[in-house]
Design an enzyme around this catalytic site. Structure first.
Site, PDB file in Angstrom:
ATOM      1  N   GLY A 120       5.601  -2.661  -4.222  1.00  0.00           N
ATOM      2  CA  GLY A 120       4.687  -1.571  -3.931  1.00  0.00           C
ATOM      3  C   GLY A 120       5.011  -0.353  -4.781  1.00  0.00           C
ATOM      4  O   GLY A 120       6.090  -0.244  -5.378  1.00  0.00           O
ATOM      5  N   CYS A 121       4.050   0.563  -4.831  1.00  0.00           N
ATOM      6  CA  CYS A 121       4.222   1.729  -5.688  1.00  0.00           C
ATOM      7  C   CYS A 121       5.319   2.653  -5.146  1.00  0.00           C
ATOM      8  O   CYS A 121       6.238   3.031  -5.885  1.00  0.00           O
ATOM      9  CB  CYS A 121       2.898   2.459  -5.825  1.00  0.00           C
ATOM     10  SG  CYS A 121       2.033   2.747  -4.266  1.00  0.00           S
TER      11      CYS A 121
END
Lengths: 352, 352, 352, 352
Positions: free
Chosen positions: C158-159
Site C-alpha cells: 500500500g501507499c
C-alpha cells in the site's frame, strides 16, 4: 422553530426550500446574522428529520434546526421563501407558495427566461409552470430594482449572468457597443456545479487543472442576451464558461467593439456614472482579482479601452454563491421588504 | 477619521498599529461590522499616506481610511490598540500606548512568554521590554478570561498554540494524561507565514506540495508548554508544524497517553464538561475538517480513545487568522470592554 | 494488440487487469516507455470495447489500445499481469492467472496480509483466496528483494505502508527503537482514494481543506505492523491518515522513542547504512517536500533526533501512484524478470 | 563533468546556461534521460560552486553536477547550449557561444522578434545584440522545421505564443479567418512567472484566486502577430493573459471569425490536415483539459464552429515548462542534430 441566536424580535419570517446544497447553506449563513429577518425552517427531502448541523458541520451552532419536508414548509407562516432547488424542481413548488401569499425568491434557472420557447430550447424540456413566467421579475437589483420591489416571484439571476450583465449594462444602455461583438470568456469555481459529486468535479481531476465546457451551448447564454436586450433588439453573445480549480468565485473577461469613435477615458466615465449609487458594485482602477470579493456580495469591475485593437475589455468578479446566488437573493428580499438593501450583507470579503 | 459605515454611536474607539499584513487586514474586516467599536486609525510605515483600499483591494469600501504612521497613532484618543506587528517590533511600541492608558492587545509573540530567558532562548534575542512580561496576560479567554478582564496588556496567543492548548487543556487540568507523552503534529495554511513573499511561500513551490518545517525548534513550543503547566510542572511537548497548500486554517492532530485505566466514553465527557459554556469551542462527534471554521472564530474539536494502542487522539481546527489571531484579539477586546464575548464575531464559517 | 511506439523487440509481455482507475493509467504511462517490456492488453469491465484514449485522454497517443474484458485477458500469452483492481476483486482473478503460469503483481490490498484472520478483522470480510496468502510475497524490494525474485504472486504494498515502512525499517532492524512508541501521522493526496467521485472527494470540499480520517481503524495499520515485525514480535503502531488538497503524494511524519542512550549523529548513520545501495531511496540532509518526488519512483527520507524530547522524528515522502503503486509494481516486475531494477523508472520528478 | 547515469556513449554534448530557474531545471530533467545527448554543465551565477541537487532537491540523484559560472561554460567543448536566462540577459551571451561554433537555443524572449524596433517598443529597451536578430530562427518546429534544421541560433518560442500559434496556424495558412477578429484569452500556471518570489506570486494571494494581467500590453502579443503574418500582412491580435492557481500549464481559448461561408465540419478537417504528421500536436474530439498534457511535450487542440454566432472557438493546452519551454527546446535540438524529433521526449503526461 425559529433560529434562536438573535434575541430581539425580527420583523420578517423566511424559510428555505432545499437546504442540502451549497446555495441553501449559504442562505443559512447569511440569514443567521440578518438583523431583521428570522429563518423559520429549512427543508430537505434527502435529509428530512436530520439536524441541519449534521448535514453542514460548519453550521453546527444551529443545533435546534431540524430539516423538514417541503410539504411541511407549505404549512408554515412566513413572509418569503427561498427556493434553493435544482432547475426543473423549483417550478413544481413556486405556485403553491404564491397561492398562500408568500413571496418566492427562486434561485434556480426556472423563472429567468421570459419566453417558454426559449426555455425549452436551452433547457431541453417543456416548462412546467409557464403561466408564471410573465409575472416573474428578473432579480438583478442594479437593473430592475423597481420591478423587484413589487414582485411576488423573483427569479434570482444565474452566477455567470450576474457577473456578465453588470459588466456590460453600462455600455449597452448608452448604446456604446456593437451588440454582436460581445464575447464573454468566463471562469468559475466548482461550487457553481453544485454539491453532487461527479467525475468532472472529482478533486484529483480538477486540482491543478483548468478546462472549458459548454462551448456555444451553456444555458446562461439566453439569460444574458435577454437582460442585455434594448428596444426589442437582442444581442448575440458568445459565452464560454470554464472550470477553475477554486471553490468559490467567478471572473469574466469580456470583449466588445465600441460603436463609432471612442476615447480611452470614456470607459471609466461610463462605469462611474452607471454605478455611482450602487453599494454592491465597486468600479476599480485596476483589474480585480477573483478572491477579493470572496464571501461578500460585491461585484468588482474594471474596464479598459485598447487603442491598438479598438476593443473594450472588461473584467468582472463576484462570489458565485453570494452575489451570484444567496447574497443577491437576500438583496432582493431586502428590497421586497423595504429594508436597507445592504441589511445583513455588510460583511467584507474574507481575504486572502 | 472614523470608519463611517455604521451610523449609530459606538461606545469604544480602537486603532490598529500595523495594517499592511494579513492580521491587520483581518482586524479591519472584523471591526468594520462590530456594533460597539469604532476603528479610528490604521498605521503602516511602508504605505503611510496611501489609502487602505489601495493596499487591500478587498477592503475598497473603506475609501476614507488613510494609513498613518505609528507615531501619529500615539496622538489618537482611543480605548484600545491592536499591535499587528512582527515579532520584535511590538515590544518597541507597547509601553508608549500603555503610558497613555490605552489598552494594548499585541498579536505578535513578544509578550506571550512570561520568562525573558525563555524568550531569548527560542527567539534568539534579548527582550526589549522585559519589564512588561510580568504584567502581560496570555489572552486565551477559555483559560484566562478573568485575567484578561483586568489586563492592560494582552498577549494574543499564537495560532498553533490556540489550536493545541484548547485541545489539550481539558485533559491537562484534570491531570488525565502523561504530560511527557504529548505529540502535536500541526498543519497550517500559508497565511501563517505572513504577507511577505519568500522562496518557501512562492506559489509554484507550495501548490500540490506539503512539508514539515521547524522540527523540534518552532517558537510556539514553549508557548504551548507554558500554558499547559500545572502546579509548576511543565510538560515537554513534541511539536512539529507543517505547511499546507491552503491559504487559511490550522489542523492539529494530537497524541497523548492517558494516566492509569481509562474508558472510551470518558474522553467525550471530559471535553463536554470543559467547553459546555464556551461559545467559540465546538466539541464535535466527528473529526472536524479544517475548512469548516473558515472565516469564523470557532475552534472545532474532536477527541477519541484508541483502545488498541492506549492513546488519546485529538483533532483541533481553527482559522489561523481569526481564532488564531484577529478574531481572538477582538474576543479579548470584548472581554476588556465588558461587551458580550461574541459581539461582532457571530459570523458563521464561509464554507465550502 | 501490442503497444506500438517502441519498435525494437521487447523481451517480456505484460498486461493490466483494471485499466479504468488511476493505478491502471499510471501503469500504462510507465510501461509505455519501458525499454524491455511490451503492454499487450488493458482490461476494463466498465469501458470494454472503448479505446483507452477515450477513457484517459492524456494517453491519447495510444490510439490502438482497445479495452478488453478480464476473461479475454485470461487467453492472452503474457509473462506477467498487473492486477489494478479494487480490494476484494483481485482475489477473484489471481488464481486463474497463476494457473496459466503467469506472474501476478497485485496492487490491491488482497494479498498483503499473511494471515486470513487479520484480513477479516481489518477488511471486514472473509478472504476469498486465502490459500494464496502463504505464497504471496510482500513486494517491498528494499526489504524483500530476494523473495520477490522467486515469487509467482507479488502483493504490491500500500501507499502509506511504503512511505512508513521505508522510514522505520532502518531503526527496527537494528532494534534501536521502542516498537510500541511508533506514531505515524500520514498525509495523502486524493488519488489515494481512487477515481470514483464521492462526497469526501468532491472538489469544493477538498480544496482549501484538510482532514483526518480512519483514526485508529485504517487498513494499512496491520500491513505496517506485519512488515515491521522482528523475531515474532510485532509493534503496535498508531497510524492516522489525513487527506491533503493535492492530487498526488504522501508525506508521513513519524515519531519513535529510541531505546537506551542515543546521540544525534547516529540517526543519519543508521539511514545511510540502510539505503546506501538503494536506487529509489534518497536520504536527505533536509526534510523533503512532498512534491519533490512527483511522478518518480523515489522515496525521500530525512530523520532527526530531538535531544529535548528524546524522540526520533522521520519525514518520508513518495508519489502514492508511483513508488506507492505503479512504479513499485514495475520495480517488482523488473526484479522478477532479472532486469535492472530501475529499468523504465529512471524519470526524474516533475517539479514544481 | 558529464552526467553519469546512462552508460553508453552519447553522440552530442550540451550545456545549460542558467540552471537556477524552472526552465533550467526542466531542461535537466528532460536531458537526464535523453538517449543521445549528454549534459556537460549547468551554470548559475547565484549558486556557482554549489551542487545542483542543493538548489533543486528533486534532482538530488545528480550528485556530481556542480554549478559553474557562465564564463567557465564558454571554455567547454559542447555542440549546443541552452540559454535559460531572463529576458535581456541572453543577448549578452549568445554571440560568444556562436563564435565558438556552438549552436545556441535561447529560451528567453531576446531573439524572438525579427525587428529591433518592435523589440524596443514592447520590451522597453534597446536590443543589445540586434545584429543577430536576422539570423535567429523562431523555433516552432511545426511551422519552421526546415529553418531550424539549418539554424545556428534558435529563438525558442514563448509559452503563450506556442499554445496560441499552433491553435491559429491551420486557419491562418489557409486564409480562412479574418485576421483582425482574433481574440486570445489565455490562462497560465504560475511557473510562467518564474522562480523569483513576488507579491503577485505569493501563495496566499494566488490560491483560490484568478486574475487577468497585462491587458493589451503583454510582450507575447507581437510574437504571436509576427508568427501569424502571411504575405506581409500582420494580424492585430487581442491577447489577454490570466494567472491560474496552478503550477504548470497553459490553456488558451481563442475566438476568430471565419471569412465567407462556412460549415461546422470544415474546422475539423482543417486541423486534421495541418497536424496529421505531427507527433506533438494532438487534435482532440473534445475540448482538452489543461492537466492532460502535464509533464509532456504535447499541445492538445480542439476547434469548433458556433453556427449561432458565426465564430470559431479553439481550445489549446500545453505544459508551459515543456512544450512551452524546455521540451520544445529539446525538440529543436533534436532537429538541429538530425535526431528523431521525439527522441528523449516520449514520456506521457503525468495525470492526474
Amino acid at each position: 422553530m425559529a433560529y434562536p441566536v438573535v434575541e430581539r424580535p425580527k420583523h420578517f419570517k423566511t424559510g428555505i426550500v432545499g437546504g442540502a446544497g451549497y446555495t441553501g447553506a449559504e442562505l443559512v449563513r447569511l440569514l443567521s446574522i440578518h438583523p431583521e429577518v428570522s429563518l423559520e425552517f429549512v427543508t430537505s427531502e434527502q435529509y428530512r428529520g436530520q439536524n441541519l448541523a449534521d448535514v453542514h458541520p460548519h453550521l453546527s451552532e444551529l443545533t435546534s434546526l431540524e430539516l423538514i419536508g417541503a410539504e411541511q414548509a407549505l404549512e408554515k407562516d412566513v413572509d418569503c421563501v427561498f427556493l434553493a432547488l435544482p432547475h426543473g424542481v423549483s417550478q413544481k413548488y413556486a405556485a403553491a407558495f404564491l397561492e398562500k401569499n408568500i413571496h418566492v425568491i427562486d434561485l434556480s434557472g426556472d423563472f429567468r427566461l421570459r419566453d417558454g420557447a426559449t426555455y425549452q430550447k436551452w433547457y431541453g424540456r417543456e416548462h412546467g409552470a409557464a403561466h408564471l413566467l410573465d409575472e416573474a421579475v428578473y432579480g438583478l437589483p442594479e437593473l430592475y430594482r423597481n420591478a423587484v420591489r413589487h414582485a411576488r416571484l423573483v427569479a434570482n439571476p444565474g452566477c455567470y449572468p450576474t457577473a456578465s450583465i453588470l459588466a456590460l449594462w453600462p455600455l449597452i444602455r448608452e448604446e456604446l457597443i456593437e451588440t454582436h461583438s460581445i464575447i464573454i470568456d468566463a471562469k468559475s469555481g466548482v461550487t457553481g456545479a453544485g454539491a453532487t459529486p461527479r467525475a468532472h468535479t472529482h478533486f484529483p481531476r480538477v486540482t491543478g487543472n483548468f478546462s472549458a465546457y459548454g462551448i456555444a451551448t451553456h444555458r446562461h447564454t439566453p439569460e444574458i442576451e435577454q437582460a442585455l436586450s434594448q428596444n426589442d433588439r437582442q444581442p448575440v453573445v458568445q459565452f464560454t464558461p470554464h472550470l477553475l480549480p477554486v471553490d468559490r468565485g467567478i471572473l469574466a473577461t469580456i470583449y466588445a467593439t465600441p460603436k463609432g469613435s471612442w476615447h480611452p477615458e470614456l470607459v471609466n466615465e461610463v462605469f462611474a456614472r452607471a454605478y455611482f449609487n450602487e453599494q454592491f458594485v465597486r468600479v476599480m482602477k485596476q483589474p480585480p482579482e477573483m478572491k477579493q470579493v470572496r464571501g461578500s456580495n460585491y461585484c468588482d469591475l474594471h474596464a479598459r479601452y485598447d487603442e491598438r485593437t479598438g476593443r473594450i475589455i472588461i473584467v468582472s468578479v463576484i462570489d458565485n454563491l453570494v452575489k451570484g446566488a444567496a447574497g443577491q437573493a437576500i438583496q432582493n428580499m431586502n428590497i421586497l421588504f423595504r429594508l436597507k438593501e445592504n441589511c445583513g450583507l455588510r460583511q467584507l470579503p474574507v481575504y486572502p
